[in-house]
Design an enzyme around this catalytic site. Structure first.
Site, short mmCIF file in Angstrom:
data_model
loop_
_atom_site.label_atom_id
_atom_site.label_comp_id
_atom_site.label_asym_id
_atom_site.label_seq_id
_atom_site.Cartn_x
_atom_site.Cartn_y
_atom_site.Cartn_z
N CYS A 152 0.84 -1.21 0.00
CA CYS A 152 0.00 0.00 0.00
C CYS A 152 0.88 1.27 0.00
O CYS A 152 1.47 1.56 -1.02
CB CYS A 152 -0.97 -0.05 1.17
SG CYS A 152 -2.42 0.96 0.90
N HIS B 179 -3.19 -5.33 1.76
CA HIS B 179 -2.44 -5.58 3.00
C HIS B 179 -2.43 -7.05 3.43
O HIS B 179 -3.18 -7.43 4.34
CB HIS B 179 -3.09 -4.78 4.14
CG HIS B 179 -2.94 -3.31 4.02
ND1 HIS B 179 -1.85 -2.61 4.52
CD2 HIS B 179 -3.73 -2.38 3.45
CE1 HIS B 179 -1.99 -1.33 4.27
NE2 HIS B 179 -3.13 -1.16 3.62
N GLU C 137 -0.49 -8.38 5.39
CA GLU C 137 -0.11 -8.43 6.81
C GLU C 137 -1.31 -8.31 7.74
O GLU C 137 -1.18 -8.53 8.94
CB GLU C 137 0.94 -7.35 7.11
CG GLU C 137 0.44 -5.91 7.14
CD GLU C 137 0.27 -5.28 5.75
OE1 GLU C 137 0.32 -6.00 4.74
OE2 GLU C 137 0.08 -4.04 5.70
#
Ligand code: GLN
Length: 205
Positions: free
Chosen positions: A79, A181, A183
């Site tokens: 991002c 994302h 993560e």
């Protein structure tokens, strides 16, 4: 074992660190040029690209990082991290690391869809779809010839102003970029893929 740096100036660096530790990886939080010493790969997390830009200039990280990337350091930006790796970004008053030959429009998904999630196909990760979480995500408007598109916005998804087929994950040599994302999910496949790039097991194009 490889040492992976996570740029820890701002944004969701802790989530990346947790994912890497789940994979048994040694992680270094990078806040100064000295922390770059001896790392084998770097993750630039999500956050706010203008804030990253200001802090990286103030701390002298641009020059050091650009040199390391030019010398082959594997890097993954998620991002805001992808924004900082792009060759050209519309509406950003800071320089970028220009490691990915892409043109990016920040925040182009528009306010009405600041955040959304969808399942996407990422063939390099296998047939199981990947849950992609977009948060004020950048839009990749153009990719250069040396850039491999790893995933695209699926057909039939109603995302205003951004067409199906728009690239959402890209790779150029050992530089990886995702507009979403990984993560923030429990799915560690992207992190594993990056570690394979670091280990040289995924042939750079
Ligand atoms: N749109 C943000 C920026 O310009 C990035 C958002 C994010 O990293 N989740 O930096």
């Amino acid at each position: 074992m490889a040492r992976i740096g996570v740029l820890a100036l701002q944004g969701d660096f802790l989530e990346h660190e947790v994912a890497l530790r789940h994979l048994g990886q040694e992680v270094v939080q990078v806040r100064t040029v000295a922390h770059l010493d001896g790392i084998d790969g770097l993750i630039i997390p999500g956050g706010e690209s203008t804030t990253f830009g200001r802090l990286m200039s103030d701390l002298g990280l641009y020059r050091a990082l650009a040199d390391m990337i030019a010398a082959g350091l594997p890097v993954w930006g998620t991002c805001a991290g992808l924004i900082l790796l792009a060759r050209h970004v519309l509406d950003l008053s800071y320089p970028t690391l220009a490691a990915l030959d892409i043109v990016v429009d920040r925040n182009a998904y528009g306010r009405q869809v600041d955040s959304f999630e969808m399942d996407v196909q990422v063939p390099v990760l296998g047939p199981e779809p990947f849950r992609a979480i977009f948060i004020r995500a950048p839009v990749i408007q153009a990719v250069g010839e040396g850039v491999e598109v790893l995933a695209r916005l699926p057909q039939g998804e109603d995302v205003p102003r951004v067409g199906a087929g728009t690239p959402i994950a890209v790779c150029q040599g050992r530089v990886l970029g995702t507009t979403f994302h990984p993560e923030l999910t429990q799915d560690l496949r992207f992190h594993r893929h990056f570690l394979e790039l670091v280990a040289g097991r995924v042939a750079p194009i």
